[in-house]
Scaffold this active site. Structure first.
Site, mmCIF file in Angstrom:
data_model
loop_
_atom_site.group_PDB
_atom_site.id
_atom_site.type_symbol
_atom_site.label_atom_id
_atom_site.label_comp_id
_atom_site.label_asym_id
_atom_site.label_seq_id
_atom_site.Cartn_x
_atom_site.Cartn_y
_atom_site.Cartn_z
ATOM 1 N N LYS A 83 107.134 58.035 96.997
ATOM 2 C CA LYS A 83 107.335 58.705 95.584
ATOM 3 C C LYS A 83 106.810 60.404 96.106
ATOM 4 C CE LYS A 83 106.700 57.896 90.679
ATOM 5 N NZ LYS A 83 105.766 57.266 89.938
HETATM 6 C C1 E4P Z 1 106.777 56.887 86.591
HETATM 7 O O1 E4P Z 1 107.063 56.701 87.726
HETATM 8 C C2 E4P Z 1 105.646 57.413 85.914
HETATM 9 O O2 E4P Z 1 104.509 56.641 86.773
HETATM 10 C C3 E4P Z 1 105.366 57.159 84.548
HETATM 11 O O3 E4P Z 1 106.623 56.287 84.084
HETATM 12 C C4 E4P Z 1 104.661 58.014 83.651
HETATM 13 O O4 E4P Z 1 104.603 57.653 82.366
HETATM 14 P P1 E4P Z 1 103.767 58.329 81.441
HETATM 15 O O5 E4P Z 1 104.333 59.550 80.788
HETATM 16 O O6 E4P Z 1 103.316 57.279 80.109
HETATM 17 O O7 E4P Z 1 102.415 58.712 82.110
#
Ligand code: E4P
Length: 217
Positions: A83
């Site tokens: 990522k």
């Molecule tokens: C996606 O890969 C992220 O880890 C995640 O969905 C972020 O979500 P949040 O805005 O609830 O922290």
């Protein structure tokens, strides 16, 4: 639509994986911190539980250092998805890794133009954050529709992975728009099963069954 769970809690992942619903897992540095566990160890364990793509995020901000971290991450397991953030260095890293056959999830996407850049850089997944958009008074799902149109216009193979999901309506809207994947916290996935009429109906069936005095044997 594929279902990914957004957590580094292996107990939750194991339990949800038993339903057969889980196609993958996403983590981020905040979720690793919440787990209280060693990053590489927990990600390795997750890769053993779920055979689908497991996102593990680099924490470097420059391309060379991202590549160094990615080298370590991609050796963990074949289902690792590296990522990277949606920055210029992140997209350089995306291009290099996907050209080499590694899955890449480009994260922290907040506009359709950013998603267009990620697709051109060969991203496997693009992660637009809908909840964080909603939090500041913007319609996050609007971006998902725009990205779907753009990707379909040009036949991009990048999969739209709706992230930052806060509630079941986000899941429904993602499916209606035709997103490829959604990633949601375990609590939201559990909410999808629930309906008061299901509970009420089950209660009535069980009560009537008891009155028959029968057992299934
Ligand atoms: C996606 O890969 C992220 O880890 C995640 O969905 C972020 O979500 P949040 O805005 O609830 O922290």
């Amino acid at each position: 639509m594929k279902f990914f769970v957004d957590t580094a809690d292996t107990n939750e992942i194991r339990d949800l994986a038993e339903t057969g619903l889980l196609d993958g897992v996403t983590t981020n540095p905040s979720l690793i911190n919440k787990s209280g566990r060693n990053f590489l160890e927990v990600v390795k364990e997750i890769c053993e539980i779920v055979p689908g793509p497991v996102s593990a995020e680099v924490v470097a901000v420059d391309h060379a250092e991202m590549m160094r971290e990615a080298e370590i991450l991609r050796k963990i397991a074949d289902n690792i998805t590296v990522k990277v953030p949606l920055t210029l260095d992140g997209l350089k890293t995306c291009k290099a890794l996907t050209s080499d056959g590694t899955m890449v999830n480009v994260t922290l996407c907040f506009t359709a133009n950013q998603a267009l850049l990620a697709a051109k850089a060969g991203a496997t997944f693009i992660s637009p954050f809908v909840g964080r958009h909603d939090d500041i008074g913007f319609d996050g799902m609007q971006i998902i529709s725009e990205i779907r149109t753009i990707y379909d216009n040009y036949d991009f193979g990048t999969q739209i992975l709706v992230a930052s999901i806060r509630h079941p309506v986000h899941v429904l809207q993602s499916a209606m728009i035709g997103a490829d994947v959604m990633t949601a916290p375990p609590a939201v996935i559990r909410q999808l099963f629930k309906h008061p009429l299901t509970d009420k109906g089950l209660e009535a069936f069980l009560s009537d069954w008891q009155k028959t005095g029968q057992t299934i044997a």
